[in-house]
Design an enzyme around this catalytic site. Structure first.
Site, PDB file in Angstrom:
ATOM      1  CG  MET A 159     -23.284  44.003  67.118  1.00 34.30           C
ATOM      2  SD  MET A 159     -21.899  42.976  67.590  1.00 34.30           S
ATOM      3  CE  MET A 159     -22.115  42.995  69.508  1.00 34.30           C
ATOM      4  CE1 TYR A 425     -23.299  45.372  77.323  1.00 29.87           C
ATOM      5  CE2 TYR A 425     -25.063  46.391  76.733  1.00 29.87           C
ATOM      6  CZ  TYR A 425     -23.786  46.542  77.306  1.00 29.87           C
ATOM      7  OH  TYR A 425     -23.361  47.684  77.652  1.00 29.87           O
ATOM      8  CD  GLU A 426     -21.692  42.666  72.390  1.00 30.63           C
ATOM      9  OE1 GLU A 426     -21.459  41.795  71.689  1.00 30.63           O
ATOM     10  OE2 GLU A 426     -22.538  43.417  71.923  1.00 30.63           O
ATOM     11  N   GLY A 427     -23.222  38.199  75.033  1.00 28.44           N
ATOM     12  CA  GLY A 427     -23.112  36.864  75.651  1.00 28.44           C
ATOM     13  C   GLY A 427     -23.280  36.750  77.215  1.00 28.44           C
TER      14      GLY A 427
END
Length: 564
Positions: A159, A425-427
């Site tokens: 992504m 990561y991923e927020g």
């Protein structure tokens, strides 16, 4: 020390968090205890064989040579073992070749794989998220073309969100998409921090890319999502001509060296729209929410591996006079404290993650709005607390090793370096906390209150056997209920100021709850439950005191005051 898959722990915890409800649904009726045990056993055997790749990836990082990404020694063989075993598409629809297993089971397998080699496990985790996004949002034609190849592991998925000016602020994305008139789009722009942006072992790399169409409004409402493959499939669905995209460079990182983190350049690369124009964030969030639970469990996975190594070292290392006479450092009270904290935290974080997975499965199997709300509520807690636990337990692992923990050859430091990024990561975990106190409280706390009700009901059931522990858990849930009522009444900025301690307090209470349930189910776990509830749970009180302070005190600390 070689990793050992904690199979009995998964079996026990699945029971504690209510997996039986999942297996009782029509959708997951085949996930019987025997079937799940057999699946986890086979996965555990595989993951134990992957363990040597962890050090190989750290000592021999992925590298870029003449535009080609060369992966770490053994990673290609390790990936093929994962793919041929069917472990990439465990929860994917059988319509496209997946096993259709509950997310709860996939979460256990990913946990073991992350303990064995986090850098490699990140690759199938990204692909799993992409599969889910395509299942929910892609056209039938794109589903039929891409999902079977992703499920089989022939192709890998990524992504692409982040740009140099658009990190957490995804709405600032500048990558452009222009219609080519044939149903496809030309994608132009640069993306950074792309995990597994390329490799030398899969037949294709399929990038989900956020980009803005010419008529897209500013902010997140104007972003669309596109499938942009490295190699454009031909008429038969086989990898064909090279697309106009390439890896500019690989990042030099603190850890996770075996996972190539790429800067990706797209120069009018051909892409296909996923979902509706300007609705890309909704589609991408399907992938991101899958990844957030997955990343939370990556933290747990590394914590498990760090704990196993620290425990082994503490049992073997002779140092000083110990009260129990063995001479091993595990008999020193402070070392015993650290090991107990590591064990208790891994249990709590894993239980919260699996409870979140059960909620996801129940929501899918039943369509229940309450289960959907439960899954949404637990996702930021599972992500943030799981990765915080990974960082803290790995840190304690270094400390248990003493001076040898600072020496790279022991491997203790690698756990700490590798897991650190999971809290980012991923927020980031701060963003997870803000999501919890804002978006997840748009129901005025109803999902949270239902969860507190369950914690208190379970505590009431435990009063007969463990009155002190049950009372402590019940009181903590009541304090969380009152704090939640106060939080919802606050202005948003005041909520944000206390978001991180609120999330941590929530996790502390849930951890106490699951430890209490474990003590009821197995008397052999009482000592660990007592440690967690008597020594760790009380932290909730000081955390909630921070929540009540709001934002004023933080903003009183001006830049001038901070730099004085």
């Amino acid at each position: 020390m070689p990793y050992r898959a904690p199979l009995s722990e998964f079996t026990f915890l699945l029971d504690v968090v209510g997996f039986a409800e999942v297996a009782a649904t029509d959708r997951f009726a085949e996930a019987s205890p025997d079937t799940v045990a057999a699946i986890l056993s086979e996965a555990g055997k595989l993951c134990e064989t992957l363990t040597p790749l962890n050090r190989a990836g750290d000592k021999h990082p992925a590298r870029l040579e003449n535009g080609v990404v060369r992966t770490s020694p053994g990673f290609a063989e390790g990936y093929r073992a994962i793919a041929t075993g069917g472990w990439v598409g465990m929860s994917a629809s059988p319509e496209y070749g997946g096993m259709g297993l509950p997310i709860s089971v996939t979460t256990c397998v990913n946990d073991m794989m992350g303990s064995a080699c986090l850098a490699l496990q990140l690759n199938p985790l990204m692909t799993q998220g992409q599969i889910e996004a395509l299942e929910h949002h892609a056209s039938d034609a794109l589903k039929s073309l891409y999902i079977p190849k992703l499920v089989s592991g022939e192709w890998c998925g990524t992504m692409n969100l982040t740009e140099s000016q658009a990190g957490s602020d995804v709405g600032a994305v500048r990558t452009k998409a222009e219609a080519l008139g044939d149903g496809t789009y030309a994608i132009t722009g640069q993306k950074i921090f792309i995990s597994w942006g390329d490799n030398d072992f899969s037949g294709n790399v399929c990038h989900l890319v956020l980009a803005r169409l010419p008529d897209g409004p500013e902010g997140t409402k104007g972003i669309s999502l596109f499938m942009v493959p490295k190699l454009i499939p031909d008429a038969d669905g086989n990898p064909g001509a090279r697309n106009t995209l390439h890896v500019v460079s690989l990042e030099h990182k603190l850890g996770l060296h075996g996972s190539p983190t790429a800067v990706m350049q797209y120069d009018t690369a051909q892409g296909w729209l996923i979902g509706e124009p300007h609705k890309g964030m909704a589609a991408m969030f399907t992938m991101m929410n899958n990844a957030r639970l997955g990343v939370g469990m990556q933290g747990v996975a590394v914590a498990e591996a760090a704990f196993q190594q620290a425990l082994s070292y503490a049992m073997d290392r002779k140092q000083g006079r110990t009260p129990l006479g063995s001479g091993a450092i595990i008999d020193h009270a402070d070392v015993r404290r650290m090991l107990a904290e590591m064990k208790a935290e891994v249990f709590s974080a894993r239980a919260i993650g699996l409870a979140c997975a059960v909620a996801i499965d129940m929501a899918r199997a039943t369509g229940s709005a309450e289960w959907q709300a439960r899954a949404a509520l637990l996702t930021p807690i599972a992500k943030a607390y799981g990765t915080d636990t990974g960082c803290e337990v790995a840190h304690l692992g270094v400390q248990v090793h003493g001076g040898m923990g600072f020496i790279e050859e022991t491997g203790a430091a690698q756990f700490s370096r590798d897991v650190r990024v999971t809290a980012i990561y991923e927020g980031t975990n701060g963003i997870q906390a803000m999501d919890l106190v804002a978006r997840k409280m748009m129901d005025h706390g109803e999902a949270a209150y239902r969860l507190f009700d369950e914690v208190q009901a379970a505590a009431e059931m435990a009063r007969g056997k463990h009155p002190d522990l049950a009372g402590a858990v019940w009181i903590s849930a009541e304090a969380m209920r009152e704090a939640t009522e106060g939080l919802i009444a606050m202005p948003l900025q005041d909520r944000f100021a206390g978001a991180a301690p609120y999330l941590r307090a929530f996790a502390r209470v849930l951890g106490g709850h699951f430890h209490l349930k474990s003590a009821l189910a197995d008397p052999g776990r009482l000592a660990l439950a007592e440690f967690a509830i008597k020594r760790l749970l009380p932290e909730y009180a000081s955390l909630l005191a921070q929540v009540r302070e709001g934002a004023a005190g933080l903003y009183a600390l001006t830049p001038e005051a901070l730099s004085a």
